[in-house]
Each structure stands twice: as C-alpha cells, then as structure tokens.
Design a protein around this motif. Structure first.
Motif, PDB file in Angstrom:
ATOM      1  N   GLN A   1     -37.247   1.861  15.687  1.00 35.12           N
ATOM      2  CA  GLN A   1     -36.593   2.548  16.726  1.00 35.12           C
ATOM      3  C   GLN A   1     -35.273   2.161  16.752  1.00 35.12           C
ATOM      4  O   GLN A   1     -34.437   3.231  17.423  1.00 35.12           O
ATOM      5  CB  GLN A   1     -37.495   2.427  18.085  1.00 35.12           C
ATOM      6  N   GLU A   2     -34.753   1.164  16.536  1.00 35.65           N
ATOM      7  CA  GLU A   2     -33.424   0.758  16.914  1.00 35.65           C
ATOM      8  C   GLU A   2     -32.673   1.339  15.712  1.00 35.65           C
ATOM      9  O   GLU A   2     -31.500   2.076  15.976  1.00 35.65           O
ATOM     10  CB  GLU A   2     -33.111  -0.605  16.830  1.00 35.65           C
TER      11      GLU A   2
ATOM     12  N   PRO B   1     -44.856  -5.162  17.049  1.00 40.07           N
ATOM     13  CA  PRO B   1     -43.856  -4.593  17.832  1.00 40.07           C
ATOM     14  C   PRO B   1     -42.439  -5.202  17.186  1.00 40.07           C
ATOM     15  O   PRO B   1     -41.399  -4.308  17.494  1.00 40.07           O
ATOM     16  CB  PRO B   1     -44.115  -5.628  19.007  1.00 40.07           C
ATOM     17  N   GLY B   2     -42.340  -5.814  16.251  1.00 38.21           N
ATOM     18  CA  GLY B   2     -40.972  -6.448  15.798  1.00 38.21           C
ATOM     19  C   GLY B   2     -40.652  -5.286  14.834  1.00 38.21           C
ATOM     20  O   GLY B   2     -39.572  -4.785  14.614  1.00 38.21           O
ATOM     21  N   THR B   3     -41.737  -4.590  14.087  1.00 36.44           N
ATOM     22  CA  THR B   3     -41.235  -3.598  13.142  1.00 36.44           C
ATOM     23  C   THR B   3     -40.960  -2.283  13.854  1.00 36.44           C
ATOM     24  O   THR B   3     -40.162  -1.555  13.440  1.00 36.44           O
ATOM     25  CB  THR B   3     -42.570  -3.497  12.215  1.00 36.44           C
ATOM     26  N   LEU B   4     -41.925  -2.208  14.791  1.00 37.66           N
ATOM     27  CA  LEU B   4     -41.540  -0.677  15.756  1.00 37.66           C
ATOM     28  C   LEU B   4     -40.246  -0.860  16.094  1.00 37.66           C
ATOM     29  O   LEU B   4     -39.557   0.183  16.439  1.00 37.66           O
ATOM     30  CB  LEU B   4     -42.651  -0.802  16.770  1.00 37.66           C
ATOM     31  N   ALA B   5     -39.748  -1.994  16.964  1.00 35.04           N
ATOM     32  CA  ALA B   5     -38.646  -2.183  17.733  1.00 35.04           C
ATOM     33  C   ALA B   5     -37.445  -1.839  16.414  1.00 35.04           C
ATOM     34  O   ALA B   5     -36.347  -1.224  16.978  1.00 35.04           O
ATOM     35  CB  ALA B   5     -38.307  -3.592  18.231  1.00 35.04           C
ATOM     36  N   ALA B   6     -37.620  -2.478  15.486  1.00 34.74           N
ATOM     37  CA  ALA B   6     -36.406  -2.432  14.356  1.00 34.74           C
ATOM     38  C   ALA B   6     -36.481  -0.884  13.772  1.00 34.74           C
ATOM     39  O   ALA B   6     -35.323  -0.315  13.836  1.00 34.74           O
ATOM     40  CB  ALA B   6     -36.734  -3.257  13.223  1.00 34.74           C
TER      41      ALA B   6
END
Length: 94
Positions: free
Chosen positions: A66-67, A59-64
C-alpha cells in the motif's frame, strides 16, 4: 489437466527470480497449488524490498504494498509487479 496460463506463471517465477534466495524453483507442469501461490507471495515481497521472504501475505507485506504502490493498473511500467498480480488473480479464479 495442465493449464497453460499456470505454466506461464510458473515459467515467469523460474525465469525472473531464479537467482533470488528464498524463491524456490517451480515445476513447470501447469498445475496450480500452494507452491505457486507461495512463490508469487515471495516474489511480491522481493519486489517490495522485503528481505525476510515468507509464504505469508501478512500485515507487513500489505503495508509495504500500500505504501509503495497505492494504485496498480495494467498500464503501469512495473512489469514484474503486474505479472505477479495477474498470476495470483488467475490462480484465485478472479
């Protein structure tokens, strides 16, 4: 049988990220496998500014991602990011 596109992905990782701690050097044998996917995941995390590189696309990689990059397209000037995405798609057979 060796795949030249996989070999190109391996060479890309070895060339661009050779000095990055946490991204291992890959054997340039044209064989796909988890070692190549993990290296691509770590390269993506590095490009996103994540300092604790890991094999997991969580989730941290995905959030970064997407941001920082809500849209990725072939005309984008972020060449390394595009090569990572293209290489991962190739390895997944997309």
């Amino acid at each position: 049988m060796a795949d030249e596109m996989v070999r190109a992905a391996q060479r890309f990782i070895n060339t661009v990220y050779s000095d990055v701690s946490g991204i291992p050097r890959l054997e340039e044998d044209g064989q796909t496998g988890w070692d190549v996917m993990f290296a691509l995941t770590r390269a993506l995390q590095y490009e996103l500014g994540i300092t604790a590189l890991s094999d997991n696309f969580g989730p941290g990689t995905l959030a970064a991602l997407q941001e920082q990059y809500p849209v990725i397209n072939p005309m984008d000037t972020r060449e390394n990011l595009n090569r990572i995405v293209q290489s991962a798609a190739l390895l997944q057979g997309l």
